[in-house]
Write an enzyme that holds these catalytic residues in place. Structure first.
Site, mmCIF file in Angstrom:
data_model
loop_
_atom_site.group_PDB
_atom_site.id
_atom_site.type_symbol
_atom_site.label_atom_id
_atom_site.label_comp_id
_atom_site.label_asym_id
_atom_site.label_seq_id
_atom_site.Cartn_x
_atom_site.Cartn_y
_atom_site.Cartn_z
ATOM 1 N N ASP A 278 7.520 -41.227 -45.108
ATOM 2 C CA ASP A 278 8.017 -40.255 -44.124
ATOM 3 C C ASP A 278 6.864 -40.003 -43.140
ATOM 4 O O ASP A 278 6.017 -39.140 -43.354
ATOM 5 C CB ASP A 278 8.420 -38.965 -44.846
ATOM 6 C CG ASP A 278 9.060 -37.954 -43.906
ATOM 7 O OD1 ASP A 278 8.752 -37.992 -42.695
ATOM 8 O OD2 ASP A 278 9.861 -37.129 -44.379
ATOM 9 N N HIS A 376 -7.433 -55.134 -25.596
ATOM 10 C CA HIS A 376 -6.035 -54.734 -25.690
ATOM 11 C C HIS A 376 -5.184 -55.586 -24.740
ATOM 12 O O HIS A 376 -4.163 -56.135 -25.134
ATOM 13 C CB HIS A 376 -5.940 -53.247 -25.325
ATOM 14 C CG HIS A 376 -4.570 -52.676 -25.433
ATOM 15 N ND1 HIS A 376 -3.989 -52.399 -26.637
ATOM 16 C CD2 HIS A 376 -3.676 -52.326 -24.489
ATOM 17 C CE1 HIS A 376 -2.788 -51.897 -26.434
ATOM 18 N NE2 HIS A 376 -2.577 -51.845 -25.134
HETATM 19 C C1 LIG Z 1 -9.083 -56.613 -29.880
HETATM 20 C C2 LIG Z 1 -10.446 -56.815 -30.505
HETATM 21 C C3 LIG Z 1 -10.306 -56.873 -32.031
HETATM 22 C C4 LIG Z 1 -11.035 -58.133 -30.031
HETATM 23 O O1 LIG Z 1 -12.352 -58.176 -30.443
HETATM 24 P P1 LIG Z 1 -13.296 -59.433 -30.278
HETATM 25 O O2 LIG Z 1 -14.682 -58.948 -30.300
HETATM 26 O O3 LIG Z 1 -12.855 -60.266 -29.143
HETATM 27 O O4 LIG Z 1 -12.956 -60.168 -31.606
HETATM 28 P P2 LIG Z 1 -13.675 -61.401 -32.290
HETATM 29 O O5 LIG Z 1 -13.064 -62.647 -31.733
HETATM 30 O O6 LIG Z 1 -15.159 -61.257 -32.305
HETATM 31 O O7 LIG Z 1 -13.127 -61.186 -33.797
HETATM 32 C C5 LIG Z 1 -13.608 -60.162 -34.626
HETATM 33 C C6 LIG Z 1 -12.571 -59.857 -35.693
HETATM 34 O O8 LIG Z 1 -11.508 -59.120 -35.088
HETATM 35 C C7 LIG Z 1 -10.249 -59.564 -35.618
HETATM 36 N N1 LIG Z 1 -9.463 -60.184 -34.541
HETATM 37 C C8 LIG Z 1 -9.884 -60.549 -33.334
HETATM 38 N N2 LIG Z 1 -8.888 -61.036 -32.589
HETATM 39 C C9 LIG Z 1 -7.785 -61.000 -33.368
HETATM 40 C C10 LIG Z 1 -6.432 -61.334 -33.164
HETATM 41 N N3 LIG Z 1 -5.994 -61.833 -32.006
HETATM 42 N N4 LIG Z 1 -5.573 -61.131 -34.161
HETATM 43 C C11 LIG Z 1 -5.999 -60.620 -35.335
HETATM 44 N N5 LIG Z 1 -7.270 -60.271 -35.584
HETATM 45 C C12 LIG Z 1 -8.160 -60.446 -34.612
HETATM 46 C C13 LIG Z 1 -10.586 -60.563 -36.709
HETATM 47 O O9 LIG Z 1 -10.693 -59.900 -37.944
HETATM 48 C C14 LIG Z 1 -11.926 -61.084 -36.271
HETATM 49 O O10 LIG Z 1 -12.700 -61.535 -37.360
HETATM 50 P P3 LIG Z 1 -12.524 -63.067 -37.881
HETATM 51 O O11 LIG Z 1 -11.174 -63.169 -38.469
HETATM 52 O O12 LIG Z 1 -12.658 -63.934 -36.662
HETATM 53 O O13 LIG Z 1 -13.633 -63.201 -38.856
HETATM 54 C C15 LIG Z 1 -11.461 -55.687 -30.095
HETATM 55 O O14 LIG Z 1 -11.575 -55.688 -28.698
HETATM 56 C C16 LIG Z 1 -11.061 -54.328 -30.570
HETATM 57 O O15 LIG Z 1 -11.272 -53.971 -31.722
HETATM 58 N N6 LIG Z 1 -10.506 -53.516 -29.676
HETATM 59 C C17 LIG Z 1 -9.978 -52.199 -29.960
HETATM 60 C C18 LIG Z 1 -8.512 -52.223 -29.657
HETATM 61 C C19 LIG Z 1 -7.810 -50.996 -30.110
HETATM 62 O O16 LIG Z 1 -8.385 -50.038 -30.590
HETATM 63 N N7 LIG Z 1 -6.510 -51.009 -29.969
HETATM 64 C C20 LIG Z 1 -5.654 -49.915 -30.334
HETATM 65 C C21 LIG Z 1 -4.700 -49.647 -29.225
HETATM 66 S S1 LIG Z 1 -5.424 -48.632 -28.000
HETATM 67 C C22 LIG Z 1 -4.977 -47.053 -28.527
HETATM 68 O O17 LIG Z 1 -3.815 -46.830 -28.713
HETATM 69 C C23 LIG Z 1 -5.934 -46.027 -29.083
HETATM 70 C C24 LIG Z 1 -7.070 -45.479 -28.264
HETATM 71 C C25 LIG Z 1 -7.987 -46.571 -27.851
HETATM 72 O O18 LIG Z 1 -6.647 -44.790 -27.123
HETATM 73 C C26 LIG Z 1 -7.753 -44.509 -29.224
HETATM 74 C C27 LIG Z 1 -8.955 -43.833 -28.666
HETATM 75 O O19 LIG Z 1 -9.020 -43.614 -27.447
HETATM 76 O O20 LIG Z 1 -9.830 -43.467 -29.494
HETATM 77 N N1 LIG Z 2 10.129 -31.744 -44.764
HETATM 78 C C1 LIG Z 2 10.124 -32.911 -45.399
HETATM 79 O O1 LIG Z 2 9.111 -33.615 -45.421
HETATM 80 C C2 LIG Z 2 11.344 -33.406 -46.073
HETATM 81 C C3 LIG Z 2 11.380 -34.698 -46.518
HETATM 82 N N2 LIG Z 2 12.445 -35.184 -47.224
HETATM 83 C C4 LIG Z 2 12.507 -36.546 -47.703
HETATM 84 O O2 LIG Z 2 12.218 -36.521 -49.109
HETATM 85 C C5 LIG Z 2 11.897 -37.841 -49.556
HETATM 86 C C6 LIG Z 2 10.703 -37.801 -50.460
HETATM 87 O O3 LIG Z 2 10.949 -36.910 -51.537
HETATM 88 P P1 LIG Z 2 10.566 -37.328 -53.027
HETATM 89 O O4 LIG Z 2 10.603 -36.090 -53.843
HETATM 90 O O5 LIG Z 2 9.301 -38.100 -53.032
HETATM 91 O O6 LIG Z 2 11.734 -38.338 -53.359
HETATM 92 P P2 LIG Z 2 12.649 -38.631 -54.582
HETATM 93 O O7 LIG Z 2 13.370 -37.446 -55.068
HETATM 94 O O8 LIG Z 2 13.424 -39.813 -54.154
HETATM 95 O O9 LIG Z 2 11.584 -39.103 -55.665
HETATM 96 C C7 LIG Z 2 10.905 -38.252 -56.508
HETATM 97 C C8 LIG Z 2 11.402 -38.414 -57.931
HETATM 98 O O10 LIG Z 2 11.034 -39.686 -58.442
HETATM 99 C C9 LIG Z 2 10.950 -39.616 -59.862
HETATM 100 N N3 LIG Z 2 9.730 -40.316 -60.312
HETATM 101 C C10 LIG Z 2 9.724 -41.486 -61.026
HETATM 102 N N4 LIG Z 2 8.455 -41.861 -61.276
HETATM 103 C C11 LIG Z 2 7.635 -40.946 -60.737
HETATM 104 C C12 LIG Z 2 6.215 -40.805 -60.670
HETATM 105 N N5 LIG Z 2 5.376 -41.697 -61.204
HETATM 106 N N6 LIG Z 2 5.716 -39.760 -59.993
HETATM 107 C C13 LIG Z 2 6.504 -38.853 -59.416
HETATM 108 N N7 LIG Z 2 7.870 -38.920 -59.454
HETATM 109 C C14 LIG Z 2 8.438 -39.964 -60.109
HETATM 110 C C15 LIG Z 2 10.923 -38.152 -60.236
HETATM 111 O O11 LIG Z 2 12.031 -37.728 -60.943
HETATM 112 P P3 LIG Z 2 13.561 -38.250 -61.083
HETATM 113 O O12 LIG Z 2 13.537 -39.714 -61.406
HETATM 114 O O13 LIG Z 2 14.078 -37.438 -62.190
HETATM 115 O O14 LIG Z 2 14.242 -37.963 -59.776
HETATM 116 C C16 LIG Z 2 10.792 -37.436 -58.896
HETATM 117 O O15 LIG Z 2 11.437 -36.206 -58.830
HETATM 118 C C17 LIG Z 2 11.613 -38.640 -48.304
HETATM 119 O O16 LIG Z 2 12.711 -39.475 -48.050
HETATM 120 C C18 LIG Z 2 11.517 -37.565 -47.222
HETATM 121 O O17 LIG Z 2 11.820 -38.098 -45.947
HETATM 122 C C19 LIG Z 2 13.500 -34.370 -47.545
HETATM 123 C C20 LIG Z 2 13.529 -33.070 -47.120
HETATM 124 C C21 LIG Z 2 12.478 -32.496 -46.322
#
Ligand SMILES: CC(C)(COP(=O)([O-])OP(=O)([O-])OC[C@H]1O[C@@H](n2cnc3c(N)ncnc32)[C@H](O)[C@@H]1OP(=O)([O-])[O-])[C@@H](O)C(=O)NCCC(=O)NCCSC(=O)C[C@@](C)(O)CC(=O)[O-]
Ligand SMILES: NC(=O)C1=CN([C@@H]2O[C@H](COP(=O)(O)OP(=O)(O)OC[C@H]3O[C@@H](n4cnc5c(N)ncnc54)[C@H](OP(=O)(O)O)[C@@H]3O)[C@@H](O)[C@H]2O)C=CC1
Length: 426
Positions: A278, A376
């Site tokens: 969730d 990116h």
């Molecule tokens: C994009 C990279 C990774 C390139 O980075 P790079 O330096 O060009 O990568 P590289 O070629 O040196 O590779 C390094 C490693 O990156 C991985 N890697 C590298 N390329 C790939 C690929 N194509 N597919 C899968 N994995 C890839 C892979 O693990 C690789 O290791 P290796 O496998 O080669 O040993 C780098 O520039 C980076 O980390 N950028 C950050 C991008 C990012 O954060 N994106 C999130 C979306 S933006 C956002 O929504 C959030 C933000 C940014 O606003 C949050 C904030 O502001 O704080």
């Molecule tokens: N505000 C919110 O976040 C709300 C969320 N939800 C929804 O509720 C759901 C999650 O609720 P949740 O209670 O986890 O779901 P479930 O009721 O599906 O699962 C929990 C149940 O699993 C059984 N169970 C089996 N093995 C284990 C174990 N190892 N540990 C714990 N329980 C175990 C337990 O009893 P038994 O088998 O007797 O059931 C337990 O009550 C999600 O789908 C969520 O979206 C719903 C309402 C509000």
């Protein structure tokens, strides 16, 4: 085309195919569009139709694996489902930088959820709060009886807390039932217990129980992750110090803190989607926790230690499960959990916190070095080529040309496509 109206009585009673036809006729969907929508991918129709209501089709997101994660000394292959380019690459990239020693360390506390029972019209509320405490054992015993399965696994109700809060309708009593939910997310579990004990609370207080529901402010389900890596792993001490500066900006400016935390949630929510958590509960809890001091703060911090190592830490509430909800219903979520190989909800939350920390590092490192757009947008170039209408090997040709020209834009993708299709030089 049938008349377009949103008032469709009994829509939910129609079979899924008929619902789709109804909507297609009303909105003028083509045969191809109907075919695309009706493709449920890897979700069996009967599961799709029972997971949510009024289903007319499916929508598939890619399922990816983030590599390189070492957490608490163990290697994890991390499944991620997300629509945003570069998140998986970034997580893998930073996970590689954080493999030093035991890798990322992570530790979650007990898996306790809070359920609230809201009592109104209570006379002498301070005294009645004491009466609830007096009846605590009896109330907890009754709550226990609601979930024998949970008790079998060592979970169950743990405590009862009572608060009297002043409001514009006078004082109200809020009772918190604390339940160890073990490996479940726990909302359903604690909601059942809250509803079961509400009549006892009414009897003790003489008031009326209104809301009986889980609190998604899961402050008793805190998880922490931390990591330490040589500065050279992130590009040297200068880069490490700039990452710290970026972290400090998030501490002082909520406009930055929100984006900083969004970057963290990129990773956490991608794992949540892959394992059918969730994610609304996770998001709501995380952002409330970020505001717990009355000031929106980052969930993570980066510092440089006395040895010149970059050190990072993250703390947030995570309400996740490996049983219950959709985790054991969606066939892909089951596969994701198998790939991830976590044995408990606690371990899942530790992995997710570690992923959030790594995701944050990748973003900050990119931001303080080459900027986010380079990595990116390079990865986004293929999306733009597809959006422009490219197919087959033209996708890569256009993406590569945009990258080499430093013009990763939709209009340029379109221009290139037209040129390629006309056979003109680019
Ligand atoms: C994009 C990279 C990774 C390139 O980075 P790079 O330096 O060009 O990568 P590289 O070629 O040196 O590779 C390094 C490693 O990156 C991985 N890697 C590298 N390329 C790939 C690929 N194509 N597919 C899968 N994995 C890839 C892979 O693990 C690789 O290791 P290796 O496998 O080669 O040993 C780098 O520039 C980076 O980390 N950028 C950050 C991008 C990012 O954060 N994106 C999130 C979306 S933006 C956002 O929504 C959030 C933000 C940014 O606003 C949050 C904030 O502001 O704080
Ligand atoms: N505000 C919110 O976040 C709300 C969320 N939800 C929804 O509720 C759901 C999650 O609720 P949740 O209670 O986890 O779901 P479930 O009721 O599906 O699962 C929990 C149940 O699993 C059984 N169970 C089996 N093995 C284990 C174990 N190892 N540990 C714990 N329980 C175990 C337990 O009893 P038994 O088998 O007797 O059931 C337990 O009550 C999600 O789908 C969520 O979206 C719903 C309402 C509000």
């Amino acid at each position: 085309m049938a008349e377009r109206t949103s008032r469709i009585q009994g829509f939910y009673k129609l079979p899924m195919g008929e619902r789709l036809r109804t909507i297609a006729e009303m909105t003028g969907l083509s045969e191809d569009e109907v075919k695309t929508l009706s493709n449920l991918g890897n979700l069996p129709p009967e599961i799709a139709d029972s997971m949510i209501e009024n289903v007319i089709g499916g929508m598939t997101y890619p399922f990816a694996i983030a590599t390189n994660f070492k957490i608490n000394g163990l290697d994890y292959l991390v499944p991620m489902v997300i629509e945003e380019t570069s998140v998986v690459a970034a997580a893998s990239n930073a996970a590689r930088m954080l493999r030093y020693g035991e890798g990322i360390r992570a530790e979650a506390g007990p898996q306790e959820m809070i359920s609230q029972i809201h009592l109104v019209n209570v006379t002498a509320p301070q005294y009645k709060a004491m009466k609830i405490i007096e009846a605590k054992q009896e109330i907890l015993e009754h709550a226990k009886q609601q979930d024998p399965t949970l008790l079998k696994y060592g979970g169950g109700p743990r405590d009862l807390e009572v608060r009297v809060i002043d409001s514009r309708m006078g004082p109200v009593i809020i009772v918190h039932l604390i339940v160890d939910v073990r490996d479940a997310m726990g909302a359903n579990t604690v909601n059942t217990m809250a509803e079961a004990i509400a009549p006892m609370l009414e009897k003790v207080t003489g008031g009326q129980a209104r809301l009986k529901i889980v609190s998604n402010y899961a402050t008793r389900r805190i998880v922490r992750a931390w990591a330490r890596t040589p500065a050279d792993e992130v590009g040297g001490l200068d880069v490490a110090k700039k990452i710290v500066e970026a972290s400090i900006l998030a501490e002082i400016d909520p406009y930055r803190a929100v984006t900083h935390n969004k970057g963290i949630m990129n990773g956490i929510i991608a794992v949540a989607l892959a394992t059918a958590q969730d994610h609304r509960a996770i998001e709501a809890g995380a952002h409330a926790y970020a505001s717990r001091t009355g000031h929106y703060r980052p969930l993570s911090y980066w510092e440089v230690d006395e040895h010149g190592f970059l050190v990072g830490s993250i703390e947030l509430p995570l309400q996740v499960g490996i049983v219950g909800g959709a985790t054991r219903v969606h066939p892909v979520a089951k596969i994701a959990l198998k790939i991830l190989n976590v044995k408990t909800a606690k371990e899942l939350s530790e992995v997710m916190a570690a992923v959030g920390l790594a995701q944050n590092l990748a973003a900050l490192r990119a931001l303080v070095t080459e900027g986010i757009q380079k990595g990116h947008m390079r990865l986004h170039a293929r999306n733009l080529a597809i959006m422009a209408g490219a197919t087959g090997d033209l996708i890569d040709r256009i993406a590569e040309k945009m990258i080499s020209d430093g013009r990763i834009r939709y209009d340029y993708a379109k221009e290139l496509l037209e040129k390629y299709l006309r056979g003109e030089p680019t």
